[in-house]
Design an enzyme around this catalytic site. Structure first.
Site: not given
Length: 377
Positions: A94, A337
């Site tokens: 960005d 996860h």
């Protein structure tokens, strides 16, 4: 060996949703895609190899932070971000605009760009469209973002219009300063707050300039999901149909599903990694706080349907223990996860779009989220 072109191929459509492949100098990106955030050339708590194992095709780096430390010239000298951080795949950087705009008292904005003091040591820097392009080129960004002003929310129409038009002037300067190389691309950023006329004006200005892809900026800044979705509904249909569309800084799992259904191809967000470090897991049955006492004697996995190491190899009781004991492994496993789950969502949506079943997928997704976590033992 022929050099790879920067191209976007759409393989399937389902309503406004698209399933495609973005080809770049550093490999292909399957879309819809979620980009884990590696702000300072690292995804917090994860090795690049582990990030790749979750299914990520592309990472995001940050111009503002990397220009301050270690410095873009040093990264260039060391072979670019890919070599520096051992990630040999695409990287999007960005432009630094969002971080600089959030400095408030530490920055001064004018037509040329932004002068600001480093949050690290107070040293003064100037960031302009031209300097942002130079830094991102030094970093060897596969996808460079045009330098823009992130319009605050709420903003009245006049303020939003002035901000958007400045961003469009900066977009033109970014395009002119961008160094063209085969397989590399520059994305323009659509601004205009939640105002339909301003979003359309912004799209027209950016399309006239011409970019390899187009981002939707200035959302997920406090307007709420309903306003974000309604803004996408009048924005994406007017964006170029043959180019990738990137919704910046979004979001939660249901934001990703809603964004894809409204024509978005790419997303990034710190949420899965930040939440993972703070004991919050995203699962098919909603969010789960691993600090809660209900998990302390639970031998079951966090999510039985998940194939990540945390769910394959460890119990809820153990994950709970790690956070209570303030052990780093807890943050690592939950980050892994969460990133794995986000990539699962993207893969499931890619399959659903190809099958023409995205609406059905979304209904099942929301029903499972609303069901809530499994009953305690």
């Amino acid at each position: 060996m022929t050099q790879k072109k920067f191209s976007f191929d759409i393989h399937a459509r389902d309503g406004a949703a698209r399933r495609g492949t973005l080809s770049t100098a550093h490999g292909d990106i399957r879309t819809p895609a979620f980009m884990p955030v590696g702000t300072v050339a690292t995804v917090k708590g994860m090795t690049p190899e582990a990030v790749r194992e979750t299914g990520a095709d592309i990472l995001l780096g940050n111009t503002y932070h990397l220009m301050l430390r270690p410095g873009s010239e040093r990264v260039k000298k060391l072979g670019g971000l890919q070599k520096f951080m051992n990630w040999d795949r695409p990287i999007l950087t960005d432009s630094g605009g969002f971080q600089v705009m959030s400095l408030n008292e530490l920055r001064k904005l004018d037509e040329n760009g932004v002068t600001f003091k480093s949050h690290i040591d107070g040293k003064r820097f100037e960031l302009t469209p031209e300097r942002s392009m130079e830094i991102q080129n030094d970093l060897n960004a596969t996808i460079t973002m045009a330098f823009d002003e992130c319009t605050p929310f709420p903003a009245d129409h006049k303020v939003a219009a002035e901000s958007m038009r400045r961003s469009m002037r900066w977009a033109k300067r970014s395009r002119e300063a961008f160094e063209h190389r085969p397989g590399y691309g520059l994305f323009g950023i659509v601004q205009g707050s939640v105002c339909e006329d301003l979003r359309h004006e912004s799209i027209e200005a950016l399309t006239d300039i011409g970019f390899e892809g187009y981002a939707v900026g200035g959302l997920a800044v406090g307007e709420g999901q309903e306003a974000m979705f309604s803004t996408l509904e009048f924005t994406t249909p007017n964006m170029p149909q043959d180019k990738p569309r990137y919704l910046m800084g979004v979001g939660k799992p249901d934001d990703l599903v809603g964004g894809v259904m409204r024509g978005i191809d790419m997303f990034d967000c710190v949420l899965p990694t930040r939440s993972g470090r703070n004991a919050q897991a995203f699962t098919r049955f909603g969010t789960v706080n691993m600090r809660n006492a209900r998990h302390q004697e639970d031998p079951r996995p966090l999510d039985e349907m998940c194939g990540c190491p945390a769910c394959r190899n460890y119990s809820r009781a153990y994950l709970h223990h790690l956070f209570k004991a303030k052990e780093i492994l807890g943050s690592v496993l939950l980050t892994w996860h969460n990133l794995h789950y986000y990539q699962d969502i993207m893969e499931e949506m890619r399959i659903a779009i190809e099958a023409g079943e995205l609406a059905s997928y979304a209904l099942t997704f929301h029903a499972m989220q609303e069901q809530g976590d499994i009953e305690p033992v």
